[in-house]
Design a protein around this motif. Structure first.
Motif, PDB file in Angstrom:
ATOM      1  N   SER A 152     -53.148 -39.917 -49.948  1.00  0.00           N
ATOM      2  CA  SER A 152     -53.190 -40.785 -51.118  1.00  0.00           C
ATOM      3  C   SER A 152     -52.184 -40.261 -52.145  1.00  0.00           C
ATOM      4  CB  SER A 152     -54.601 -40.818 -51.716  1.00  0.00           C
ATOM      5  OG  SER A 152     -54.632 -41.589 -52.910  1.00  0.00           O
ATOM      6  N   LEU A 153     -51.094 -40.964 -52.301  1.00  0.00           N
ATOM      7  CA  LEU A 153     -50.033 -40.562 -53.227  1.00  0.00           C
ATOM      8  C   LEU A 153     -49.928 -41.566 -54.371  1.00  0.00           C
ATOM      9  CD1 LEU A 153     -47.278 -39.462 -50.668  1.00  0.00           C
ATOM     10  CD2 LEU A 153     -48.908 -38.019 -51.907  1.00  0.00           C
ATOM     11  N   PRO A 154     -49.390 -41.134 -55.529  1.00  0.00           N
ATOM     12  CA  PRO A 154     -48.760 -39.846 -55.809  1.00  0.00           C
ATOM     13  C   PRO A 154     -49.799 -38.763 -56.095  1.00  0.00           C
ATOM     14  CG  PRO A 154     -48.721 -41.185 -57.774  1.00  0.00           C
ATOM     15  CD  PRO A 154     -49.288 -42.064 -56.682  1.00  0.00           C
ATOM     16  N   VAL A 155     -49.345 -37.518 -56.088  1.00  0.00           N
ATOM     17  CA  VAL A 155     -50.221 -36.393 -56.431  1.00  0.00           C
ATOM     18  C   VAL A 155     -50.287 -36.318 -57.955  1.00  0.00           C
ATOM     19  CG1 VAL A 155     -50.604 -33.920 -56.243  1.00  0.00           C
ATOM     20  CG2 VAL A 155     -49.604 -35.169 -54.318  1.00  0.00           C
ATOM     21  N   ASP A 156     -51.268 -37.010 -58.515  1.00  0.00           N
ATOM     22  CA  ASP A 156     -51.408 -37.079 -59.969  1.00  0.00           C
ATOM     23  C   ASP A 156     -52.650 -36.344 -60.463  1.00  0.00           C
ATOM     24  OD1 ASP A 156     -53.282 -38.783 -58.955  1.00  0.00           O
ATOM     25  OD2 ASP A 156     -52.545 -40.578 -59.985  1.00  0.00           O
ATOM     26  N   SER A 157     -53.191 -35.452 -59.621  1.00  0.00           N
ATOM     27  CA  SER A 157     -54.288 -34.577 -60.024  1.00  0.00           C
ATOM     28  C   SER A 157     -54.049 -33.218 -59.376  1.00  0.00           C
ATOM     29  CB  SER A 157     -55.643 -35.154 -59.585  1.00  0.00           C
ATOM     30  OG  SER A 157     -55.813 -35.014 -58.185  1.00  0.00           O
ATOM     31  N   PRO A 158     -54.581 -32.145 -59.942  1.00  0.00           N
ATOM     32  CA  PRO A 158     -54.297 -30.809 -59.414  1.00  0.00           C
ATOM     33  C   PRO A 158     -55.016 -30.467 -58.118  1.00  0.00           C
ATOM     34  CG  PRO A 158     -55.779 -30.662 -61.285  1.00  0.00           C
ATOM     35  CD  PRO A 158     -55.342 -32.093 -61.207  1.00  0.00           C
ATOM     36  N   GLN A 211     -45.416 -30.378 -44.002  1.00  0.00           N
ATOM     37  CA  GLN A 211     -46.151 -29.674 -42.960  1.00  0.00           C
ATOM     38  C   GLN A 211     -47.434 -30.402 -42.599  1.00  0.00           C
ATOM     39  OE1 GLN A 211     -44.571 -27.177 -41.546  1.00  0.00           O
ATOM     40  NE2 GLN A 211     -46.141 -27.138 -39.973  1.00  0.00           N
ATOM     41  N   TYR A 212     -48.089 -30.998 -43.593  1.00  0.00           N
ATOM     42  CA  TYR A 212     -49.307 -31.765 -43.330  1.00  0.00           C
ATOM     43  C   TYR A 212     -49.006 -32.947 -42.409  1.00  0.00           C
ATOM     44  CZ  TYR A 212     -53.582 -34.449 -44.204  1.00  0.00           C
ATOM     45  OH  TYR A 212     -54.763 -35.149 -44.053  1.00  0.00           O
ATOM     46  N   ARG A 213     -47.940 -33.671 -42.720  1.00  0.00           N
ATOM     47  CA  ARG A 213     -47.577 -34.822 -41.886  1.00  0.00           C
ATOM     48  C   ARG A 213     -47.210 -34.386 -40.472  1.00  0.00           C
ATOM     49  NH1 ARG A 213     -46.476 -39.505 -45.021  1.00  0.00           N
ATOM     50  NH2 ARG A 213     -46.604 -39.073 -47.251  1.00  0.00           N
ATOM     51  N   HIS A 255     -55.927 -35.957 -52.445  1.00  0.00           N
ATOM     52  CA  HIS A 255     -54.745 -36.650 -51.934  1.00  0.00           C
ATOM     53  C   HIS A 255     -54.485 -36.418 -50.444  1.00  0.00           C
ATOM     54  CE1 HIS A 255     -53.866 -37.405 -56.151  1.00  0.00           C
ATOM     55  NE2 HIS A 255     -54.121 -36.137 -56.363  1.00  0.00           N
ATOM     56  N   TYR A 256     -55.027 -35.347 -49.883  1.00  0.00           N
ATOM     57  CA  TYR A 256     -54.850 -35.048 -48.461  1.00  0.00           C
ATOM     58  C   TYR A 256     -56.208 -34.718 -47.861  1.00  0.00           C
ATOM     59  CZ  TYR A 256     -49.915 -34.581 -49.699  1.00  0.00           C
ATOM     60  OH  TYR A 256     -48.643 -34.817 -50.173  1.00  0.00           O
ATOM     61  N   GLN A 257     -56.564 -35.409 -46.785  1.00  0.00           N
ATOM     62  CA  GLN A 257     -57.876 -35.210 -46.190  1.00  0.00           C
ATOM     63  C   GLN A 257     -57.884 -34.029 -45.233  1.00  0.00           C
ATOM     64  OE1 GLN A 257     -60.044 -38.491 -44.552  1.00  0.00           O
ATOM     65  NE2 GLN A 257     -59.277 -39.948 -46.077  1.00  0.00           N
ATOM     66  N   PHE A 258     -58.924 -33.200 -45.362  1.00  0.00           N
ATOM     67  CA  PHE A 258     -59.197 -32.124 -44.423  1.00  0.00           C
ATOM     68  C   PHE A 258     -60.644 -32.252 -43.978  1.00  0.00           C
ATOM     69  CE2 PHE A 258     -55.436 -30.473 -46.414  1.00  0.00           C
ATOM     70  CZ  PHE A 258     -54.831 -29.698 -45.437  1.00  0.00           C
ATOM     71  N   GLU A 286     -62.108 -24.877 -47.620  1.00  0.00           N
ATOM     72  CA  GLU A 286     -61.767 -23.704 -46.814  1.00  0.00           C
ATOM     73  C   GLU A 286     -60.775 -24.066 -45.718  1.00  0.00           C
ATOM     74  OE1 GLU A 286     -65.882 -21.079 -47.116  1.00  0.00           O
ATOM     75  OE2 GLU A 286     -65.778 -22.777 -45.736  1.00  0.00           O
ATOM     76  N   ALA A 287     -60.914 -25.258 -45.135  1.00  0.00           N
ATOM     77  CA  ALA A 287     -59.979 -25.695 -44.099  1.00  0.00           C
ATOM     78  C   ALA A 287     -58.570 -25.853 -44.671  1.00  0.00           C
ATOM     79  CB  ALA A 287     -60.455 -27.014 -43.493  1.00  0.00           C
ATOM     80  N   MET A 288     -58.481 -26.394 -45.883  1.00  0.00           N
ATOM     81  CA  MET A 288     -57.182 -26.547 -46.519  1.00  0.00           C
ATOM     82  C   MET A 288     -56.559 -25.188 -46.822  1.00  0.00           C
ATOM     83  SD  MET A 288     -56.092 -28.572 -50.029  1.00  0.00           S
ATOM     84  CE  MET A 288     -56.877 -27.342 -51.085  1.00  0.00           C
TER      85      MET A 288
END
Length: 254
Positions: free
Chosen positions: A66-72, A22-24, A77-80, A116-118
């Protein structure tokens, strides 16, 4: 009777793949935009147009993801971006026909932080795409149903599905459970990860915070994911298939 808590996200629902998709779609592909001629007719893209579009998509992906998602924390990993939001934007009624655009300058306004945007993106704008349409991990629901049935049949434990979703994502969650054939007798919605422990003696989770907040005298079972690889738990499993084992269930819950 002891209680076995099983978190949904990261254990049964693969929400990260749905989030990424959905982000992409929203921030990178923009499939709703098509090129038009000066006469407002659809313009068939040339090979050069397609090549330029591919390069643009690749560059935006590198800039925003920024992948992989290696942090919670998904913000790693995704910019907002920070978003300006009018707090009183709903104060106008549809029949306010004479409101001029410049009047918006008089409204109190605030900025949504990236966090908050995320959360707005996940829980208010696209909750059904991210949490309702998400795929389950391989046969996870079937294993959950079998685990619950074993506990009831043997009067050994009660199984509780746990989620910390909010807003419209809660409704989307029930759609997900329906479409995957989940037979959960009890679904508990909590405010935060710490609250999950209030409803179970053994918690199966992939969330690092939930694992770290385990109270004394209770048992944590970590479902191994890349983003929780450094978190210690009492037991670490690859998935619910490994938990669906009579000997292990008796060991954990007898």
């Amino acid at each position: 009777m002891k209680k076995l808590g099983i978190s949904i996200d990261g254990v049964i629902r693969n929400y990260l793949d749905a989030f990424d998709k959905q982000y992409r779609k929203k921030f990178i592909f923009n499939e709703s935009l098509v090129e038009m001629t000066e006469e407002f007719q659809y313009k068939e893209p040339t090979e050069q147009d397609l090549d330029d579009r591919t390069k643009m998509i690749e560059q935006k992906s590198r800039d925003l993801i920024s992948l992989p998602v290696d942090s919670p924390d998904l913000l790693n990993h995704y910019q907002f971006k920070e978003i300006k939001q009018f707090e009183n934007e709903n104060s106008f009624r549809p029949n306010d026909a004479h409101v001029e655009f410049q009047n918006f300058n008089s409204l109190e306004n605030r900025f949504l932080t990236p966090q908050e945007a995320m959360e707005t993106f996940m829980y208010e704008q696209y909750p059904f795409k991210i949490f309702g349409d998400a795929d389950e991990f391989q046969n996870a629901t079937s294993h959950f149903n079998a685990i619950q049935a074993y506990g009831l049949k043997n009067n050994l434990f009660e199984t509780i599905l746990i989620t910390d979703l909010k807003s419209a994502a809660i409704t989307a969650n029930y759609f997900f459970l329906h479409k995957t054939g989940c037979r959960a007798r009890r679904v508990q919605v909590v405010e935060n990860n710490e609250d999950k422990w209030n409803y179970c003696d053994v918690l199966v989770d992939a969330n690092p915070e939930a694992i770290q907040l385990k109270p004394e005298g209770k048992i944590s079972v970590k479902i191994d994911r890349l983003y929780n690889q450094y978190d210690e738990a009492d037991y670490t499993l690859r998935g619910l298939k490994d938990l669906n084992d009579e000997n292990l269930l008796k060991k954990l819950l007898s």
